[in-house]
Design an enzyme around this catalytic site. Structure first.
Site, PDB file in Angstrom:
ATOM      1  N   ILE A 158      66.252  11.572  -6.938  1.00 11.23           N
ATOM      2  CA  ILE A 158      64.723  10.573  -7.538  1.00 11.23           C
ATOM      3  C   ILE A 158      65.379   9.589  -8.509  1.00 11.23           C
ATOM      4  CG2 ILE A 158      63.149  11.556  -9.315  1.00 11.23           C
ATOM      5  CD1 ILE A 158      62.772  14.418  -7.422  1.00 11.23           C
ATOM      6  N   CYS A 208      68.353  14.831 -13.841  1.00  8.26           N
ATOM      7  CA  CYS A 208      69.429  16.112 -13.031  1.00  8.26           C
ATOM      8  C   CYS A 208      69.327  17.191 -13.437  1.00  8.26           C
ATOM      9  CB  CYS A 208      70.585  15.959 -14.445  1.00  8.26           C
ATOM     10  SG  CYS A 208      69.797  16.419 -16.429  1.00  8.26           S
ATOM     11  N   PRO A 209      70.113  18.392 -13.062  1.00  9.80           N
ATOM     12  CA  PRO A 209      69.442  19.624 -12.323  1.00  9.80           C
ATOM     13  C   PRO A 209      69.899  20.137 -14.415  1.00  9.80           C
ATOM     14  CG  PRO A 209      71.683  19.491 -11.369  1.00  9.80           C
ATOM     15  CD  PRO A 209      71.259  17.960 -12.131  1.00  9.80           C
ATOM     16  N   ARG A 237      63.246  19.449 -15.397  1.00 12.71           N
ATOM     17  CA  ARG A 237      63.647  20.754 -16.110  1.00 12.71           C
ATOM     18  C   ARG A 237      62.708  20.561 -17.804  1.00 12.71           C
ATOM     19  NH1 ARG A 237      62.354  21.712 -11.722  1.00 12.71           N
ATOM     20  NH2 ARG A 237      63.336  23.228 -10.279  1.00 12.71           N
ATOM     21  N   ASP A 261      56.211  16.758 -18.087  1.00 15.03           N
ATOM     22  CA  ASP A 261      55.870  17.415 -16.897  1.00 15.03           C
ATOM     23  C   ASP A 261      56.118  18.847 -16.916  1.00 15.03           C
ATOM     24  OD1 ASP A 261      53.803  17.363 -15.301  1.00 15.03           O
ATOM     25  OD2 ASP A 261      55.729  17.388 -13.394  1.00 15.03           O
ATOM     26  N   GLU A 266      56.986  27.816 -18.607  1.00 10.18           N
ATOM     27  CA  GLU A 266      55.802  27.561 -18.592  1.00 10.18           C
ATOM     28  C   GLU A 266      55.139  28.291 -17.778  1.00 10.18           C
ATOM     29  OE1 GLU A 266      57.801  23.875 -16.840  1.00 10.18           O
ATOM     30  OE2 GLU A 266      57.328  24.919 -15.644  1.00 10.18           O
ATOM     31  N   HIS A 285      53.413  20.328 -14.804  1.00  6.27           N
ATOM     32  CA  HIS A 285      54.119  20.380 -13.503  1.00  6.27           C
ATOM     33  C   HIS A 285      53.703  19.877 -12.397  1.00  6.27           C
ATOM     34  CE1 HIS A 285      58.372  22.649 -12.914  1.00  6.27           C
ATOM     35  NE2 HIS A 285      58.358  21.564 -12.426  1.00  6.27           N
TER      36      HIS A 285
END
Length: 324
Positions: A158, A208-209, A237, A261, A266, A285
């Site tokens: 991405i 990034c994760p 995230r 987003d 959440e 999201h």
């Protein structure tokens, strides 16, 4: 083969059939699963698929028949990878299914912050254009991306696609990545440290994760390094960001705007400070949620299970623990 999907509604709210999984076993799909229902629903399953339903070490210890976990997403922080690995259970994610959807969404956010299109639409419909003495007007500065610097944190699929789109808009690109990669064949592009990206970029986008090491790494110190006219974008995230620090920076005018987003919890809680932060756009999201992306996800989730059944698990994210 008993297959249980614990939270399938967002992947298939009615327009994206479960055929790739139904071809492989006896499939039970629950739209949503509360924490207390995870074990009763998954207890007899050999294969469990989740998106956001957490599979903790305690939960996994109560699922004796479990042999495979499929994450219906690219991020896999909902699963205790170590606990699964110690049981010999591969955890497999789905990378790349929403690369184009998320990259497109990033620029939708940037362009809204730069042009305020809906605000101008509302002005026109309120009669302000009809009453104007001039043939055009604008309520906010109209900002062009050409010549600006895009800062990208995380340079996987991405992040790389966002970089390509930024280049197409005439932007310079600064990228920060933990894994060295070849420099793309377009310019201007360079790799930089996190600090350099936050200091030099006009737009910063996270890709990034979430890991144990980077939770809330976007903190007051990093935000203080940003240009006051810069934008901050997060489609990765929510827990990568100290939300109180970001809300404070926006309130103090230390950056021009932000669009997120994702948030730390959440659905968003009513006391999240970003709800009242000036210049902050929040969406629920949905960057990943185009039908095309969800169809990609469904196909790949099925392919992952098929690969596991053939003895060749694919997209395994806990291989380190499995090896132990």
């Amino acid at each position: 083969m008993k297959i249980v999907v614990l939270d399938g509604h967002t992947l298939n709210p009615g327009d994206n059939p479960w055929v790739p999984l139904e071809e492989l076993g006896d499939v039970t799909v629950y739209p949503r699963t509360a924490t207390e229902d995870i074990v009763p629903r998954a207890q007899d399953a050999e294969i469990v698929l989740v998106n956001k339903t957490p599979l903790t070490a305690e939960t996994l210890s109560q699922l004796p028949n479990l042999r495979y976990i499929g994450v219906l997403a690219t991020g896999f922080d909902v699963v205790d990878l170590e606990a699964a690995g110690r049981r010999g259970i591969p955890v497999c994610n789905v990378p790349g299914y929403a690369t184009n959807a998320v990259a497109q969404y990033v620029f939708a956010m940037i362009l809204e912050l730069d042009h305020h299109i809906r605000d101008h639409d509302a002005s026109v419909k309120a009669g302000l254009w009809a009453a104007s003495e001039d043939w055009c007007f604008w309520n906010t500065p109209q900002i062009e991306l050409t010549g600006q610097t895009m800062g990208i944190i995380g340079f996987g699929a991405i992040g790389s696609r966002v970089s390509e789109l930024a280049h197409a808009f005439g932007m310079k690109v600064l990228a920060c990545t933990r894994t060295p990669k070849p420099v793309p064949d377009y310019a201007p592009f360079s790799y930089a440290s996190i600090e350099e990206v936050f200091e030099q970029a006009d737009v910063i986008s996270l890709h990034c994760p979430l890991t144990a090491d980077n939770e809330r790494f976007v903190n007051a110190d990093l935000l203080s390094r940003m240009k006051p006219e810069a934008l901050f974008i997060n489609t990765a995230r929510g827990r990568l960001v100290d939300e109180h620090a970001l809300a404070a920076a926006l309130a103090a005018g230390k950056l021009r705007g932000a669009a997120l987003d994702v948030v730390s919890a959440e659905p968003i809680s009513s006391d999240n400070p970003l709800l009242s932060a000036p210049g902050c756009i929040l969406t629920p999201h949905i960057a990943w949620a185009s039908l095309t992306a969800r169809q990609n996800l469904m196909r790949q989730a099925g392919a992952n299970v098929r690969a596991y059944l053939a003895g060749r698990p694919a997209n395994v994210v806990n291989d380190t623990w499995l090896a132990r």
